[in-house]
Design a protein around this motif. Structure first.
Motif, PDB file in Angstrom:
ATOM      1  N   THR A   1       0.775  -0.921   0.194  1.00  0.00           N
ATOM      2  CA  THR A   1      -0.237   0.521  -0.248  1.00  0.00           C
ATOM      3  C   THR A   1       0.351   0.892  -0.479  1.00  0.00           C
ATOM      4  N   SER A   2       1.965   0.950   0.585  1.00  0.00           N
ATOM      5  CA  SER A   2       3.176   2.244   1.014  1.00  0.00           C
ATOM      6  C   SER A   2       3.152   2.596  -0.715  1.00  0.00           C
TER       7      SER A   2
ATOM      8  N   LEU B   1       5.419  15.140  -2.058  1.00  0.00           N
ATOM      9  CA  LEU B   1       4.414  14.363  -2.638  1.00  0.00           C
ATOM     10  C   LEU B   1       3.877  12.971  -2.290  1.00  0.00           C
ATOM     11  N   ALA B   2       5.173  12.456  -2.883  1.00  0.00           N
ATOM     12  CA  ALA B   2       5.406  10.970  -2.316  1.00  0.00           C
ATOM     13  C   ALA B   2       5.058  10.616  -1.432  1.00  0.00           C
ATOM     14  N   ILE B   3       5.525  11.749   0.126  1.00  0.00           N
ATOM     15  CA  ILE B   3       5.971  11.679   1.514  1.00  0.00           C
ATOM     16  C   ILE B   3       3.858  11.768   2.143  1.00  0.00           C
TER      17      ILE B   3
ATOM     18  N   ILE C   1      -0.853   9.362   3.951  1.00  0.00           N
ATOM     19  CA  ILE C   1      -1.183   9.767   5.223  1.00  0.00           C
ATOM     20  C   ILE C   1      -2.883   9.366   5.452  1.00  0.00           C
ATOM     21  N   PRO C   2      -2.914   8.857   4.164  1.00  0.00           N
ATOM     22  CA  PRO C   2      -4.137   7.830   4.418  1.00  0.00           C
ATOM     23  C   PRO C   2      -3.558   6.508   5.094  1.00  0.00           C
TER      24      PRO C   2
ATOM     25  N   ILE D   1      -4.732  18.462   3.396  1.00  0.00           N
ATOM     26  CA  ILE D   1      -5.788  18.556   3.839  1.00  0.00           C
ATOM     27  C   ILE D   1      -6.547  18.078   3.018  1.00  0.00           C
ATOM     28  N   LEU D   2      -6.824  17.527   1.645  1.00  0.00           N
ATOM     29  CA  LEU D   2      -7.654  17.004   0.658  1.00  0.00           C
ATOM     30  C   LEU D   2      -7.565  15.564   1.657  1.00  0.00           C
TER      31      LEU D   2
END
Length: 315
Positions: free
Chosen positions: A188-189, A240-242, A246-247, A299-300
């Motif tokens: 998943t990561s 942005l890959a990092i 967040i999910p 945030i999204l």
């Protein structure tokens, strides 16, 4: 004076002690102390002359078994004591394997580095083939840029190896349910990281360079430096890959009982401020456009994960 008693009764002779009563009396040794000395029977007991003080100290440490419970918590089944030097040696060997994968991927990427630079350059600028040509301001700038763009392929190859080697290193200290979560998080990561890089390349970078071109084309001649431009591209793509993890972090925290969806929803403003601070800290853009895009993306992702959890009934 008469020898007869005054009341006329005969004087009672003193009673002689009964033999059976004497036999019932405790022996003198029984009154003075215990019949046997514990110190004589157990030489490993310490005494102060009057009684037992405590057991003799045994300097040999004892360790619990792997399946034994300590303080009400069951230890991992494969956990065992190892010297620190062995842990360090294992960690170094596993990092060497990861670096070997990364170096191999970077070496392969150098074969097509020039084509990759041209492809990325004419796709992130809004004018396509009419994009401003790159400029070199350093004799080694082109080679350094080739190495940087090739390192992206090396990172993509080394990332699964790094995650897997970390799992092998931590596996003996993980509980069965933690191993299950970790193994599920590995693919998943990787997928989320690839989506973050694709999102940066397809959406964020074109918007960002369109903005740069718009506010600069009427006031100055545009001459983008090859090295500085790719520094921004690589930094933003990697960040942005990092960010797209967040999910996964939220799901793992809820599954392991660290937090709840309700608590995250109540503290959402604190997370928004933290996201904005991280965006301005790690996105080097003085115009503020890149940090704003990254903060909005974070945030999204946060709110979208909370919405999906609420939709499936997770509290």
């Amino acid at each position: 004076m008469s020898d007869e008693p005054v009341d006329g009764r005969d004087a009672e002779a003193p009673e002689e002690p009964r033999e059976d009563a004497a036999s019932e009396l405790p022996d003198e040794s029984e009154l003075d102390g215990p019949a046997s000395d514990p110190a004589a029977e157990r030489p490993d007991l310490e005494t102060d002359g009057e009684g037992v003080v405590g057991d003799r100290h045994d300097p040999t440490p004892t360790y619990p078994d792997a399946d034994e419970e300590i303080g009400g918590i069951e230890t991992p089944p494969d956990d065992e004591e190892m010297p620190l030097a062995d842990h360090i040696e294992e960690m170094v060997l596993r990092l060497a394997v990861v670096l070997l994968f990364g170096a191999g991927g970077t070496a392969i990427g150098l074969l097509w580095a020039s084509d990759a630079i041209q492809f990325v350059w004419f796709n992130v600028f809004p004018s396509g083939n009419e994009a401003p040509p790159p400029h070199l301001y350093n004799p080694l700038e082109l080679w350094l840029t080739r190495i940087k763009i090739s390192s992206l392929l090396g990172i993509m190859v080394a990332l699964p190896a790094f995650v897997y080697e970390c799992y092998l290193f931590m596996r003996p200290g993980l509980y069965p349910h933690e191993r299950k979560y970790y193994l599920a998080a590995v693919p998943t990561s990787v997928v989320l990281g690839a989506l973050g890089m694709l999102f940066s390349y397809v959406l964020v970078l074109p918007i960002l360079f369109r903005y740069f071109t718009y506010y600069a084309e009427e006031s100055a001649d545009i001459a983008y430096s090859l090295g500085e431009t790719f520094n921004l591209i690589i930094t933003l793509t990697g960040f942005l890959a990092i960010v797209f993890q967040i999910p996964l972090f939220i799901m793992l925290a809820i599954m392991m009982g660290v937090t709840t969806r309700r608590w995250l929803a109540q503290k959402r403003l604190y997370f928004w401020v933290a996201f904005a601070g991280l965006s301005f800290m790690f996105t080097l853009d003085p115009t503020g456009m890149a940090p704003i895009l990254v903060a909005v993306t974070m945030i999204l992702l946060f709110e979208g994960t909370l919405f999906v959890l609420k939709w499936v009934g997770t509290e």
